[in-house]
Design a protein around this motif. Structure first.
Motif, mmCIF file in Angstrom:
data_model
loop_
_atom_site.group_PDB
_atom_site.id
_atom_site.type_symbol
_atom_site.label_atom_id
_atom_site.label_comp_id
_atom_site.label_asym_id
_atom_site.label_seq_id
_atom_site.Cartn_x
_atom_site.Cartn_y
_atom_site.Cartn_z
ATOM 1 N N THR A 56 -2.673 -2.986 9.850
ATOM 2 C CA THR A 56 -3.650 -1.928 9.644
ATOM 3 C C THR A 56 -4.903 -2.198 10.464
ATOM 4 O OG1 THR A 56 -4.841 -0.681 7.934
ATOM 5 C CG2 THR A 56 -4.703 -3.049 7.640
ATOM 6 N N GLY A 57 -5.752 -1.192 10.586
ATOM 7 C CA GLY A 57 -7.015 -1.360 11.300
ATOM 8 C C GLY A 57 -8.021 -2.166 10.510
ATOM 9 N N SER A 58 -8.111 -1.899 9.215
ATOM 10 C CA SER A 58 -9.003 -2.665 8.349
ATOM 11 C C SER A 58 -8.362 -2.759 6.972
ATOM 12 C CB SER A 58 -10.380 -2.005 8.244
ATOM 13 O OG SER A 58 -10.279 -0.766 7.567
ATOM 14 N N ILE A 59 -8.731 -3.813 6.247
ATOM 15 C CA ILE A 59 -8.147 -4.000 4.927
ATOM 16 C C ILE A 59 -9.217 -4.502 3.965
ATOM 17 C CG2 ILE A 59 -7.375 -6.378 5.290
ATOM 18 C CD1 ILE A 59 -4.736 -5.344 3.784
ATOM 19 N N ASN A 60 -9.180 -3.996 2.750
ATOM 20 C CA ASN A 60 -10.069 -4.434 1.680
ATOM 21 C C ASN A 60 -9.238 -5.179 0.657
ATOM 22 O OD1 ASN A 60 -12.576 -3.089 2.488
ATOM 23 N ND2 ASN A 60 -11.375 -1.239 2.186
ATOM 24 N N VAL A 61 -9.766 -6.282 0.194
ATOM 25 C CA VAL A 61 -9.107 -7.047 -0.853
ATOM 26 C C VAL A 61 -10.020 -6.964 -2.068
ATOM 27 C CG1 VAL A 61 -8.298 -9.325 -1.562
ATOM 28 C CG2 VAL A 61 -7.992 -8.569 0.807
ATOM 29 N N ALA A 62 -9.481 -6.424 -3.155
ATOM 30 C CA ALA A 62 -10.308 -6.184 -4.338
ATOM 31 C C ALA A 62 -9.707 -6.863 -5.568
ATOM 32 C CB ALA A 62 -10.427 -4.682 -4.588
ATOM 33 N N GLU A 63 -10.604 -7.338 -6.399
ATOM 34 C CA GLU A 63 -10.176 -7.925 -7.667
ATOM 35 C C GLU A 63 -10.130 -6.826 -8.719
ATOM 36 O OE1 GLU A 63 -11.428 -11.439 -10.798
ATOM 37 O OE2 GLU A 63 -12.616 -11.096 -9.008
ATOM 38 N N VAL A 64 -9.040 -6.784 -9.440
ATOM 39 C CA VAL A 64 -8.877 -5.818 -10.528
ATOM 40 C C VAL A 64 -9.005 -6.600 -11.827
ATOM 41 C CG1 VAL A 64 -7.291 -4.197 -11.614
ATOM 42 C CG2 VAL A 64 -7.355 -4.396 -9.132
ATOM 43 N N PRO A 65 -9.807 -6.124 -12.755
ATOM 44 C CA PRO A 65 -9.924 -6.845 -14.028
ATOM 45 C C PRO A 65 -8.566 -6.966 -14.712
ATOM 46 C CG PRO A 65 -11.567 -5.103 -13.870
ATOM 47 C CD PRO A 65 -10.642 -4.941 -12.708
ATOM 48 N N PRO A 66 -8.289 -8.102 -15.345
ATOM 49 C CA PRO A 66 -7.014 -8.262 -16.054
ATOM 50 C C PRO A 66 -6.792 -7.116 -17.037
ATOM 51 C CG PRO A 66 -8.222 -10.337 -15.998
ATOM 52 C CD PRO A 66 -9.129 -9.279 -15.464
ATOM 53 N N GLY A 67 -5.559 -6.625 -17.067
ATOM 54 C CA GLY A 67 -5.212 -5.513 -17.962
ATOM 55 C C GLY A 67 -5.442 -4.142 -17.355
ATOM 56 N N ALA A 68 -6.129 -4.064 -16.216
ATOM 57 C CA ALA A 68 -6.402 -2.765 -15.585
ATOM 58 C C ALA A 68 -5.363 -2.376 -14.561
ATOM 59 C CB ALA A 68 -7.782 -2.789 -14.915
ATOM 60 N N GLU A 69 -4.433 -3.275 -14.231
ATOM 61 C CA GLU A 69 -3.418 -2.977 -13.217
ATOM 62 C C GLU A 69 -2.421 -1.967 -13.692
ATOM 63 O OE1 GLU A 69 -1.924 -6.865 -12.055
ATOM 64 O OE2 GLU A 69 -3.180 -6.736 -10.298
ATOM 65 N N GLY A 107 -2.239 4.428 8.774
ATOM 66 C CA GLY A 107 -2.445 3.003 8.874
ATOM 67 C C GLY A 107 -3.828 2.541 9.266
ATOM 68 N N LEU A 108 -4.848 3.399 9.187
ATOM 69 C CA LEU A 108 -6.171 2.974 9.612
ATOM 70 C C LEU A 108 -6.821 2.009 8.636
ATOM 71 C CD1 LEU A 108 -7.615 6.301 10.990
ATOM 72 C CD2 LEU A 108 -6.691 4.373 12.255
ATOM 73 N N SER A 109 -6.526 2.157 7.365
ATOM 74 C CA SER A 109 -7.157 1.319 6.361
ATOM 75 C C SER A 109 -6.224 1.134 5.180
ATOM 76 C CB SER A 109 -8.470 1.963 5.897
ATOM 77 O OG SER A 109 -9.091 1.152 4.932
ATOM 78 N N ARG A 110 -6.283 -0.039 4.581
ATOM 79 C CA ARG A 110 -5.482 -0.350 3.401
ATOM 80 C C ARG A 110 -6.327 -1.147 2.428
ATOM 81 N NH1 ARG A 110 -2.453 2.916 5.016
ATOM 82 N NH2 ARG A 110 -0.386 2.639 5.863
ATOM 83 N N ALA A 111 -5.839 -1.255 1.216
ATOM 84 C CA ALA A 111 -6.477 -2.090 0.199
ATOM 85 C C ALA A 111 -5.400 -2.812 -0.587
ATOM 86 C CB ALA A 111 -7.329 -1.243 -0.733
ATOM 87 N N VAL A 112 -5.680 -4.042 -0.931
ATOM 88 C CA VAL A 112 -4.805 -4.817 -1.801
ATOM 89 C C VAL A 112 -5.628 -5.152 -3.031
ATOM 90 C CG1 VAL A 112 -3.468 -6.937 -2.081
ATOM 91 C CG2 VAL A 112 -3.544 -5.800 0.141
ATOM 92 N N CYS A 113 -5.137 -4.725 -4.192
ATOM 93 C CA CYS A 113 -5.867 -4.931 -5.440
ATOM 94 C C CYS A 113 -4.994 -5.706 -6.413
ATOM 95 C CB CYS A 113 -6.238 -3.595 -6.069
ATOM 96 S SG CYS A 113 -7.157 -2.504 -4.967
ATOM 97 N N PHE A 153 -3.858 8.561 -0.391
ATOM 98 C CA PHE A 153 -5.057 8.074 -1.058
ATOM 99 C C PHE A 153 -4.816 7.590 -2.480
ATOM 100 C CE2 PHE A 153 -6.614 11.215 2.061
ATOM 101 C CZ PHE A 153 -7.239 10.315 2.890
ATOM 102 N N ARG A 154 -3.598 7.616 -2.928
ATOM 103 C CA ARG A 154 -3.342 7.163 -4.292
ATOM 104 C C ARG A 154 -2.785 5.751 -4.286
ATOM 105 N NH1 ARG A 154 2.055 7.129 -4.888
ATOM 106 N NH2 ARG A 154 3.253 8.620 -3.697
ATOM 107 N N PRO A 155 -3.078 4.973 -5.331
ATOM 108 C CA PRO A 155 -2.515 3.623 -5.395
ATOM 109 C C PRO A 155 -0.996 3.675 -5.546
ATOM 110 C CG PRO A 155 -4.212 3.956 -7.079
ATOM 111 C CD PRO A 155 -3.954 5.274 -6.433
ATOM 112 N N ILE A 156 -0.323 2.767 -4.899
ATOM 113 C CA ILE A 156 1.132 2.680 -4.991
ATOM 114 C C ILE A 156 1.477 1.295 -5.522
ATOM 115 C CG2 ILE A 156 3.323 2.780 -3.750
ATOM 116 C CD1 ILE A 156 1.856 4.485 -1.631
ATOM 117 N N PRO A 157 1.960 1.206 -6.744
ATOM 118 C CA PRO A 157 2.313 -0.112 -7.284
ATOM 119 C C PRO A 157 3.542 -0.672 -6.569
ATOM 120 C CG PRO A 157 2.907 1.629 -8.831
ATOM 121 C CD PRO A 157 2.205 2.290 -7.686
ATOM 122 N N SER A 158 3.612 -1.982 -6.493
ATOM 123 C CA SER A 158 4.759 -2.632 -5.859
ATOM 124 C C SER A 158 5.491 -3.489 -6.882
ATOM 125 C CB SER A 158 4.309 -3.490 -4.682
ATOM 126 O OG SER A 158 3.462 -4.521 -5.134
#
Length: 117
Positions: free
Chosen positions: A104-117, A82-88, A61-66
């Motif tokens: 994955t089963g479902s995926i969310n694509v989210a916008e992260v405000p600049p500087g918050a990554e 692998g049931l759900s993922r998010a790309v931010c 459940f924690r974000p993993i930077p790439s």
């Protein structure tokens, strides 16, 4: 009789109480269900907490930077969760391309405000 599933085991309610399960269309009694109480809820929450603490779930459940766009799908596809993922990302032009490469089963694509990554 429908019992409670707590800690992987079907059990009666701690109080032993049951209630009638009634068909709303016919008012026919379909069966009886265990009437869970606060004590049963505490047992279920305790079992869930132990399962959460004893597995890799907290890591799932924690974000993993790439490192880069190729690394993100590799990381996501290398997990048994692998049931759900998010790309931010702040760059919304990149995220759909990355998301399409993730299994994955479902995926969310989210916008992260600049500087918050």
């Amino acid at each position: 009789m429908v019992r409670l599933l707590v800690d992987g085991t079907l059990t009666e309610a701690a109080s032993g109480k049951r209630y009638e399960n009634i068909d709303p269309a016919t008012e026919e009694v379909l069966g009886h269900t265990a009437d869970g109480s606060a004590e049963d809820m505490d047992r279920a929450i305790g079992a869930a907490r132990r399962a959460f603490d004893d597995t890799r779930c907290p890591q799932a459940f924690r974000p993993i930077p790439s490192e880069d766009d190729a690394d993100a799908p590799r990381i996501a596809n290398d997990s048994p969760y692998g049931l759900s993922r998010a790309v931010c990302s702040a760059d919304q032009d990149r995220t759909p391309t990355i998301a399409r490469r993730i299994r994955t089963g479902s995926i969310n694509v989210a916008e992260v405000p600049p500087g918050a990554e």
